[in-house]
Each structure stands twice: as C-alpha cells, then as structure tokens.
Design a protein around this motif. Structure first.
Motif, PDB file in Angstrom:
ATOM      1  N   ARG A  23      46.654  35.630  44.170  1.00 35.71           N
ATOM      2  CA  ARG A  23      47.240  36.977  44.192  1.00 35.71           C
ATOM      3  C   ARG A  23      47.740  37.275  42.788  1.00 35.71           C
ATOM      4  O   ARG A  23      48.486  36.493  42.213  1.00 35.71           O
ATOM      5  N   ILE A  24      47.341  38.426  42.264  1.00 36.54           N
ATOM      6  CA  ILE A  24      47.739  38.822  40.916  1.00 36.54           C
ATOM      7  C   ILE A  24      48.511  40.133  41.015  1.00 36.54           C
ATOM      8  O   ILE A  24      47.944  41.146  41.417  1.00 36.54           O
ATOM      9  N   PRO A  25      49.814  40.117  40.670  1.00 36.26           N
ATOM     10  CA  PRO A  25      50.592  41.362  40.721  1.00 36.26           C
ATOM     11  C   PRO A  25      50.098  42.346  39.661  1.00 36.26           C
ATOM     12  O   PRO A  25      49.811  41.973  38.528  1.00 36.26           O
ATOM     13  N   LEU A  26      50.000  43.625  40.041  1.00 42.02           N
ATOM     14  CA  LEU A  26      49.478  44.646  39.132  1.00 42.02           C
ATOM     15  C   LEU A  26      50.516  45.689  38.736  1.00 42.02           C
ATOM     16  O   LEU A  26      50.247  46.527  37.889  1.00 42.02           O
ATOM     17  N   SER A  27      51.721  45.643  39.317  1.00 38.66           N
ATOM     18  CA  SER A  27      52.696  46.728  39.112  1.00 38.66           C
ATOM     19  C   SER A  27      53.140  46.888  37.663  1.00 38.66           C
ATOM     20  O   SER A  27      53.462  47.996  37.246  1.00 38.66           O
ATOM     21  N   ASP A  28      53.145  45.822  36.871  1.00 37.27           N
ATOM     22  CA  ASP A  28      53.572  45.921  35.473  1.00 37.27           C
ATOM     23  C   ASP A  28      52.404  46.114  34.514  1.00 37.27           C
ATOM     24  O   ASP A  28      52.589  46.054  33.300  1.00 37.27           O
ATOM     25  N   MET A  29      51.208  46.345  35.039  1.00 32.51           N
ATOM     26  CA  MET A  29      50.025  46.475  34.194  1.00 32.51           C
ATOM     27  C   MET A  29      49.591  47.932  34.089  1.00 32.51           C
ATOM     28  O   MET A  29      49.732  48.696  35.039  1.00 32.51           O
ATOM     29  N   THR A  30      49.041  48.282  32.931  1.00 30.71           N
ATOM     30  CA  THR A  30      48.466  49.614  32.750  1.00 30.71           C
ATOM     31  C   THR A  30      47.051  49.625  33.324  1.00 30.71           C
ATOM     32  O   THR A  30      46.473  48.571  33.600  1.00 30.71           O
ATOM     33  N   ARG A  31      46.496  50.810  33.479  1.00 29.18           N
ATOM     34  CA  ARG A  31      45.124  50.931  33.967  1.00 29.18           C
ATOM     35  C   ARG A  31      44.164  50.172  33.056  1.00 29.18           C
ATOM     36  O   ARG A  31      43.259  49.477  33.527  1.00 29.18           O
ATOM     37  N   GLU A  32      44.361  50.288  31.743  1.00 30.85           N
ATOM     38  CA  GLU A  32      43.487  49.595  30.797  1.00 30.85           C
ATOM     39  C   GLU A  32      43.596  48.073  30.954  1.00 30.85           C
ATOM     40  O   GLU A  32      42.587  47.363  30.921  1.00 30.85           O
ATOM     41  N   GLU A  33      44.806  47.568  31.149  1.00 26.91           N
ATOM     42  CA  GLU A  33      44.996  46.122  31.338  1.00 26.91           C
ATOM     43  C   GLU A  33      44.334  45.641  32.633  1.00 26.91           C
ATOM     44  O   GLU A  33      43.734  44.565  32.668  1.00 26.91           O
ATOM     45  N   ILE A  34      44.418  46.459  33.671  1.00 28.28           N
ATOM     46  CA  ILE A  34      43.770  46.097  34.944  1.00 28.28           C
ATOM     47  C   ILE A  34      42.256  46.097  34.776  1.00 28.28           C
ATOM     48  O   ILE A  34      41.563  45.187  35.247  1.00 28.28           O
ATOM     49  N   ASN A  35      41.720  47.098  34.077  1.00 28.91           N
ATOM     50  CA  ASN A  35      40.277  47.135  33.811  1.00 28.91           C
ATOM     51  C   ASN A  35      39.826  45.902  33.043  1.00 28.91           C
ATOM     52  O   ASN A  35      38.791  45.308  33.351  1.00 28.91           O
ATOM     53  N   GLN A  36      40.597  45.505  32.029  1.00 28.60           N
ATOM     54  CA  GLN A  36      40.265  44.312  31.248  1.00 28.60           C
ATOM     55  C   GLN A  36      40.326  43.058  32.122  1.00 28.60           C
ATOM     56  O   GLN A  36      39.486  42.168  32.015  1.00 28.60           O
ATOM     57  N   LEU A  37      41.330  43.002  33.002  1.00 27.26           N
ATOM     58  CA  LEU A  37      41.482  41.851  33.890  1.00 27.26           C
ATOM     59  C   LEU A  37      40.276  41.691  34.803  1.00 27.26           C
ATOM     60  O   LEU A  37      39.704  40.598  34.912  1.00 27.26           O
ATOM     61  N   VAL A  38      39.871  42.767  35.473  1.00 27.49           N
ATOM     62  CA  VAL A  38      38.760  42.631  36.412  1.00 27.49           C
ATOM     63  C   VAL A  38      37.452  42.311  35.699  1.00 27.49           C
ATOM     64  O   VAL A  38      36.614  41.581  36.226  1.00 27.49           O
ATOM     65  N   GLN A  39      37.292  42.820  34.474  1.00 20.61           N
ATOM     66  CA  GLN A  39      36.093  42.455  33.709  1.00 20.61           C
ATOM     67  C   GLN A  39      36.152  40.979  33.306  1.00 20.61           C
ATOM     68  O   GLN A  39      35.154  40.268  33.374  1.00 20.61           O
ATOM     69  N   LYS A  40      37.338  40.511  32.918  1.00 24.98           N
ATOM     70  CA  LYS A  40      37.511  39.101  32.554  1.00 24.98           C
ATOM     71  C   LYS A  40      37.241  38.197  33.753  1.00 24.98           C
ATOM     72  O   LYS A  40      36.703  37.101  33.609  1.00 24.98           O
ATOM     73  N   LEU A  41      37.600  38.662  34.948  1.00 22.94           N
ATOM     74  CA  LEU A  41      37.368  37.888  36.166  1.00 22.94           C
ATOM     75  C   LEU A  41      35.904  37.889  36.594  1.00 22.94           C
ATOM     76  O   LEU A  41      35.514  37.166  37.502  1.00 22.94           O
ATOM     77  N   GLY A  42      35.077  38.718  35.971  1.00 25.21           N
ATOM     78  CA  GLY A  42      33.648  38.715  36.258  1.00 25.21           C
ATOM     79  C   GLY A  42      33.153  39.827  37.156  1.00 25.21           C
ATOM     80  O   GLY A  42      32.007  39.813  37.578  1.00 25.21           O
ATOM     81  N   PHE A  43      34.003  40.814  37.461  1.00 23.66           N
ATOM     82  CA  PHE A  43      33.555  41.939  38.268  1.00 23.66           C
ATOM     83  C   PHE A  43      32.618  42.807  37.438  1.00 23.66           C
ATOM     84  O   PHE A  43      32.803  42.977  36.236  1.00 23.66           O
ATOM     85  N   TYR A  44      31.620  43.375  38.085  1.00 25.56           N
ATOM     86  CA  TYR A  44      30.658  44.252  37.421  1.00 25.56           C
ATOM     87  C   TYR A  44      31.141  45.690  37.512  1.00 25.56           C
ATOM     88  O   TYR A  44      31.592  46.131  38.561  1.00 25.56           O
ATOM     89  N   ARG A  45      31.050  46.413  36.411  1.00 26.37           N
ATOM     90  CA  ARG A  45      31.431  47.828  36.408  1.00 26.37           C
ATOM     91  C   ARG A  45      30.166  48.675  36.310  1.00 26.37           C
ATOM     92  O   ARG A  45      29.415  48.602  35.333  1.00 26.37           O
ATOM     93  N   LYS A  46      29.955  49.509  37.323  1.00 30.30           N
ATOM     94  CA  LYS A  46      28.770  50.362  37.342  1.00 30.30           C
ATOM     95  C   LYS A  46      28.931  51.488  36.323  1.00 30.30           C
ATOM     96  O   LYS A  46      30.035  51.935  36.050  1.00 30.30           O
TER      97      LYS A  46
END
Length: 92
Positions: A23-46
């Motif tokens: 579980r990764i808390p997201l409340s202190d993250m910006t949208r850009e930080e969340i986008n970077q996180l999911v890309q770092k985790l290997g999610f594909y962005r269409k």
C-alpha cells in the motif's frame, strides 16, 4: 481504481491472486509525482484513452507467475492423497 469517499488515497498493489503486496499513500503526492511513481512501477501509459494496450503490458506490472512444480504422483501402493501446496488455488 476505486474511489472511497472520506478515505485517504492510496495505491494498493495486488498480485495475480488479488493478494495485497503493498500500500502506497498518495495524499502527500502531486499528480506529477503519482504519474512518475506508476511509470517507475512499470504501468503502461496509453497515448490516448481508446488506444490498445500492447500484449506485453496486458497484465503488467504484475510480477511473473511463480514457477509451479508439477504435482507429485502418489506411489502405486500409497493410500494417502498427494500433498497440495496451501497457496495453490485448486482451480488454477
């Protein structure tokens, strides 16, 4: 994604059996930080919402399935059933 009113936002990572990995808390993250996180985790962005997802990302970023050992055949004179791994789902 499932929105829960009043709950702190968090990213919940599951394995192929829907067991919680992290579980990764997201409340202190910006949208850009969340986008970077999911890309770092290997999610594909269409590129666009209706674009197809390439086959290699279809189940990504799921970790590879564990290598399952073939079930042991019981000895011909054995009356006990073969042991089964408790983690192995009977329908898989």
């Amino acid at each position: 994604m499932k929105h829960l009113p009043g709950a702190d936002p968090e990213l919940v990572l599951l394995n192929h059996r829907y067991e919680e990995l992290e579980r990764i808390p997201l409340s202190d993250m910006t949208r850009e930080e969340i986008n970077q996180l999911v890309q770092k985790l290997g999610f594909y962005r269409k590129e666009t919402p209706d674009a197809p997802v390439p086959e290699e990302f279809r189940f990504a970023p799921a970790k590879p399935l564990p290598t399952l050992q073939p079930p042991k055949a019981p000895a011909a004179d054995s009356k006990t059933p073969p042991e089964r791994d408790d983690k192995e789902h009977p329908d898989l």
